[in-house]
Design a protein around this motif. Structure first.
Motif, short mmCIF file in Angstrom:
data_model
loop_
_atom_site.label_atom_id
_atom_site.label_comp_id
_atom_site.label_asym_id
_atom_site.label_seq_id
_atom_site.Cartn_x
_atom_site.Cartn_y
_atom_site.Cartn_z
N THR A 1 0.83 -1.21 0.00
CA THR A 1 0.00 0.00 0.00
C THR A 1 0.86 1.26 0.00
O THR A 1 0.62 2.20 -0.77
CB THR A 1 -0.93 -0.01 1.23
OG1 THR A 1 -1.78 -1.15 1.17
CG2 THR A 1 -1.77 1.25 1.31
N CYS B 1 -8.10 6.84 -7.46
CA CYS B 1 -8.28 5.83 -6.42
C CYS B 1 -8.74 4.49 -7.00
O CYS B 1 -8.31 3.42 -6.53
CB CYS B 1 -9.25 6.32 -5.36
SG CYS B 1 -10.88 6.83 -5.98
N ALA C 1 -6.62 1.03 -6.44
CA ALA C 1 -7.25 -0.16 -5.84
C ALA C 1 -7.16 -1.35 -6.79
O ALA C 1 -6.80 -2.46 -6.39
CB ALA C 1 -8.70 0.14 -5.49
N TRP D 1 -11.08 1.61 -2.40
CA TRP D 1 -9.93 1.00 -1.75
C TRP D 1 -10.06 -0.51 -1.94
O TRP D 1 -10.82 -0.96 -2.78
CB TRP D 1 -9.83 1.44 -0.30
CG TRP D 1 -11.02 1.18 0.58
CD1 TRP D 1 -11.19 0.15 1.47
CD2 TRP D 1 -12.21 2.00 0.71
NE1 TRP D 1 -12.40 0.27 2.13
CE2 TRP D 1 -13.04 1.39 1.69
CE3 TRP D 1 -12.65 3.17 0.09
CZ2 TRP D 1 -14.28 1.92 2.05
CZ3 TRP D 1 -13.89 3.68 0.45
CH2 TRP D 1 -14.69 3.07 1.41
N GLU E 1 -8.99 -3.97 5.24
CA GLU E 1 -9.09 -3.03 4.13
C GLU E 1 -7.97 -1.99 4.19
O GLU E 1 -7.61 -1.49 5.26
CB GLU E 1 -10.46 -2.35 4.14
CG GLU E 1 -11.60 -3.35 3.90
CD GLU E 1 -12.97 -2.71 3.92
OE1 GLU E 1 -13.06 -1.49 4.20
OE2 GLU E 1 -13.97 -3.42 3.65
N ASP F 1 -6.14 1.49 1.95
CA ASP F 1 -6.40 2.60 1.05
C ASP F 1 -5.08 3.11 0.47
O ASP F 1 -4.39 3.92 1.09
CB ASP F 1 -7.11 3.72 1.82
CG ASP F 1 -7.44 4.93 0.95
OD1 ASP F 1 -7.04 4.95 -0.23
OD2 ASP F 1 -8.09 5.86 1.46
N ALA G 1 -8.17 1.30 6.08
CA ALA G 1 -9.48 1.94 6.16
C ALA G 1 -9.84 2.21 7.61
O ALA G 1 -9.58 1.39 8.50
CB ALA G 1 -10.54 1.07 5.50
N HIS H 1 -13.86 5.95 6.36
CA HIS H 1 -14.22 5.22 5.13
C HIS H 1 -15.61 4.62 5.31
O HIS H 1 -15.84 3.80 6.19
CB HIS H 1 -13.21 4.11 4.86
CG HIS H 1 -11.84 4.60 4.48
ND1 HIS H 1 -10.98 5.15 5.40
CD2 HIS H 1 -11.21 4.60 3.29
CE1 HIS H 1 -9.86 5.48 4.78
NE2 HIS H 1 -9.97 5.15 3.50
#
Length: 294
Positions: free
Chosen positions: A154, A185, A189, A230, A242, A244, A251, A255
């Motif tokens: 990430t 975004c 993702a 995400w 999760e 992002d 997250a 979110h």
């Protein structure tokens, strides 16, 4: 925490549309950390037929049809949502290793593992590729905690890629996103999911909203927020987590989840078929996320 989300989508057509049939993923779903309290959906012109159903992934899908001439279509969805606060600091250096995650994923007959394995497969907008595996492979040695590796991936995407709304559209392939290291975004993702699936880890696309806070001393701008995306990864025995990559974080309570699926094509906020309308149309989208006082 409590939020009001107001999502307005407006289409203007070159010529009148005689009828249209639409599917919307704008109803936030209930999750372990999120609860939808109320929702109001306003369609202009008034829908002739509308209904809500649950799709394969458990999302709330809103369908509606308009059977009268119209030159504009406006869909306004206002949701009241409660989101649980999440831990500020999460230690990701514990839990399943990368090797154990793969082994248990393929050997376990647990229903959650079996369902997660569906997210190993290619999907309409994400295909596994050696270049994607190569980009991420160094972060996932066998003995490393899996979630720690995902967090580093990430961060790598956040560092290497430039947020550029003018670069891509919904049809931009991941090969172009990797080559130019630009996108939005949705692209980031998709790229992360492609890397993970190419290495043999299940990952899904998450669509929703992000509360954006203004600089200190400035008022929040209405409509400044937008739909956000995400991704989630599955760790056997631990569940889904999760991340992002657009903001280099996991997250959080900021979110707000609308839907999840294999990729964007499963959870497009609004899509449909129109009859008429001419060759040109304009689209405007406004999203406002407001946090309510306790």
């Amino acid at each position: 925490m409590k939020f009001i989300v107001r999502h307005v989508t407006k289409y203007s057509y070159e010529q009148p549309v005689s009828s249209c049939h639409n599917i919307a993923y704008m109803v936030p779903r209930n999750t372990a950390s999120q609860q939808l309290d109320t929702i109001a959906i306003a369609i202009s012109p008034t829908a002739s037929v509308s209904n809500t159903r649950t799709d394969y992934f458990g999302n709330q899908l809103y369908q509606f049809s308009i059977e009268q001439d119209h030159s504009e279509l406006e869909v306004e969805v206002t949701s009241h949502i409660r989101v649980d606060e999440m831990p500020i600091n999460r230690n990701l250096d514990f839990g399943n290793t990368c090797a154990y995650s793969k082994q248990r994923l393929h050997q376990s007959a647990d229903p959650e593992c079996l369902t997660a394995r569906e997210f190993l497969l290619d999907s309409p907008m994400i295909q596994q590729h050696a270049d994607l595996a190569h980009y991420a492979a160094a972060f996932f040695p066998d003995d490393r905690p899996f979630l720690s590796a995902v967090m580093e991936l990430t961060e790598k995407i956040y560092t290497d890629f430039t947020y550029d709304p003018g670069f891509s559209d919904v049809a931009t392939p991941l090969s172009d996103v990797l080559k130019h290291k630009r996108g939005v975004c949705q692209d980031f993702a998709h790229f992360a999911i492609g890397c993970l699936r190419s290495l043999g880890y299940p990952a899904r696309y998450v669509s929703g909203y992000l509360e954006t806070l203004p600089p200190p001393g400035q008022e929040k701008l209405v409509g400044a927020d937008a739909t956000h995306a995400w991704f989630g990864v599955f760790s056997p025995g631990e569940g889904w987590f999760e991340f992002d990559p657009t903001n280099n974080k996991m997250a959080s309570e900021q979110h707000i989840t609308t839907a999840w699926g294999r990729d964007y094509s499963d959870v497009t906020p609004l899509k449909g078929v129109i009859f008429g309308g001419g060759k040109q149309h304009t689209l405007s989208v406004s999203v406002d996320v407001q946090r309510l006082a306790d």
